[in-house]
Design an enzyme around this catalytic site. Structure first.
Site, mmCIF file in Angstrom:
data_model
loop_
_atom_site.group_PDB
_atom_site.id
_atom_site.type_symbol
_atom_site.label_atom_id
_atom_site.label_comp_id
_atom_site.label_asym_id
_atom_site.label_seq_id
_atom_site.Cartn_x
_atom_site.Cartn_y
_atom_site.Cartn_z
ATOM 1 N N ARG A 146 9.834 2.679 -3.022
ATOM 2 C CA ARG A 146 9.063 2.209 -4.171
ATOM 3 C C ARG A 146 7.898 1.359 -3.683
ATOM 4 O O ARG A 146 7.952 0.125 -3.715
ATOM 5 C CB ARG A 146 9.974 1.427 -5.114
ATOM 6 C CG ARG A 146 11.115 2.276 -5.664
ATOM 7 C CD ARG A 146 12.182 1.418 -6.310
ATOM 8 N NE ARG A 146 13.299 2.243 -6.770
ATOM 9 C CZ ARG A 146 14.466 1.759 -7.176
ATOM 10 N NH1 ARG A 146 14.680 0.442 -7.159
ATOM 11 N NH2 ARG A 146 15.430 2.560 -7.588
ATOM 12 N N ASP A 158 4.440 -0.670 -3.300
ATOM 13 C CA ASP A 158 3.804 -1.615 -4.217
ATOM 14 C C ASP A 158 2.426 -1.142 -4.660
ATOM 15 O O ASP A 158 1.857 -0.201 -4.099
ATOM 16 C CB ASP A 158 3.661 -2.977 -3.539
ATOM 17 C CG ASP A 158 4.988 -3.650 -3.263
ATOM 18 O OD1 ASP A 158 5.961 -3.323 -3.957
ATOM 19 O OD2 ASP A 158 5.032 -4.493 -2.350
ATOM 20 N N ARG A 191 4.303 -6.336 5.089
ATOM 21 C CA ARG A 191 3.078 -7.106 4.822
ATOM 22 C C ARG A 191 3.212 -8.561 5.278
ATOM 23 O O ARG A 191 2.239 -9.166 5.735
ATOM 24 C CB ARG A 191 2.726 -7.019 3.348
ATOM 25 C CG ARG A 191 2.224 -5.631 2.931
ATOM 26 C CD ARG A 191 2.157 -5.473 1.423
ATOM 27 N NE ARG A 191 1.297 -6.481 0.818
ATOM 28 C CZ ARG A 191 1.257 -6.714 -0.502
ATOM 29 N NH1 ARG A 191 2.037 -6.018 -1.317
ATOM 30 N NH2 ARG A 191 0.448 -7.631 -0.989
#
Length: 258
Positions: free
Chosen positions: A50, A52, A198
């Site tokens: 999933r 972002d 990230r």
């Protein structure tokens, strides 16, 4: 009834991530809509990752169940005629009815984080890289990244809003390289926490700038506190490269001239 596996590539710039949500259009929503139009069935895909808002993919995976008579390998061609230009079905194939993209025995995922490291931005790179104007020392970033390889508790590299209590993950490889003004952080593992790649990228950027010593990465890992790590790097630099099932992960190192 057959289960069809799709390999999906997309530029995530215009999408609010993968998963259907009420506040904007998503990749999953577009897939569902166009599959329903193609098959005339009420279809909802199940995705492997999933991603972002703003994050890209070259090899995300999804499955759906259908009674359509379209040959499995032709579904990708038929579906691509209906898709917007920023979403492409790379491959379609039939899999066993119980095959699930998130719950197979052996799964490895590879992400790349791209940084455009120059004195001024490059407008041609704005959608697929994060811009950093300060010089980055790649050798320091490599040294810091090495502390993350192996099975660890990555609580320090997880968004505090995550709903998982298990923050242990295995990182098989992290590789950092530069080509001209672009730096790539490539990471392969058995799974990733919310914003984990990230946050790792944001932390290694601080190492590259000299704000952290490379050994600080080990201290951050051992602290198990999100506040110890660097900022979450911008989404546009991140691409899900590949998800592999039941086999040793491909080595990307020779595909790039770094």
């Amino acid at each position: 009834m057959r289960r069809i596996k799709l390999t999906v590539a997309y530029d995530g710039t215009e999408y609010c991530g993968w998963q259907v949500q009420p506040n904007g259009i998503t990749v999953e929503e577009v897939l569902n809509r166009e599959l329903r139009g193609l098959t005339r069935e009420e279809i909802s895909v199940i995705g492997a990752s999933r991603t972002d808002s703003g994050v890209h993919a070259l090899g995300n995976v999804a499955v759906f169940d259908t009674e359509s008579g379209i040959p499995p390998e032709r579904i990708s061609y038929a579906l691509n005629q209906r898709m917007p230009e920023d979403i492409v079905i790379v491959k379609s194939e039939e899999v066993p009815r119980n095959w699930h993209p998130r719950y197979q025995d052996v799964i490895t995922k590879t992400y790349e984080y791209h940084i455009y490291n120059a004195s001024v931005p490059n407008p041609m790179k704005r959608r697929t890289t994060a811009f950093v104007s300060f010089p980055l020392d790649v050798s320091r970033m490599k040294e810091g990244a090495a502390y993350l390889v192996g099975e660890h508790d990555f609580a320090s590299f997880c968004n505090v809003r995550t709903n998982t209590s298990d923050t242990v993950r295995r990182v098989d490889e992290i590789w950092v390289g530069r080509r001209a003004d672009e730096i790539v952080i490539r990471i392969t593992g058995n799974g990733f926490l919310y914003n984990m790649v990230r946050i790792i990228a944001g932390t290694l950027i601080r190492v590259g700038r000299g704000f952290y010593e490379p050994e600080k990465v080990r201290e951050i890992l051992e602290a198990k506190k999100r506040t110890e790590a660097g900022v979450t790097a911008p989404p546009q630099g991140l691409t899900l490269m590949e998800i592999r099932y039941g086999e040793t992960n491909r080595q990307y190192r020779n595909l790039y001239d770094f």
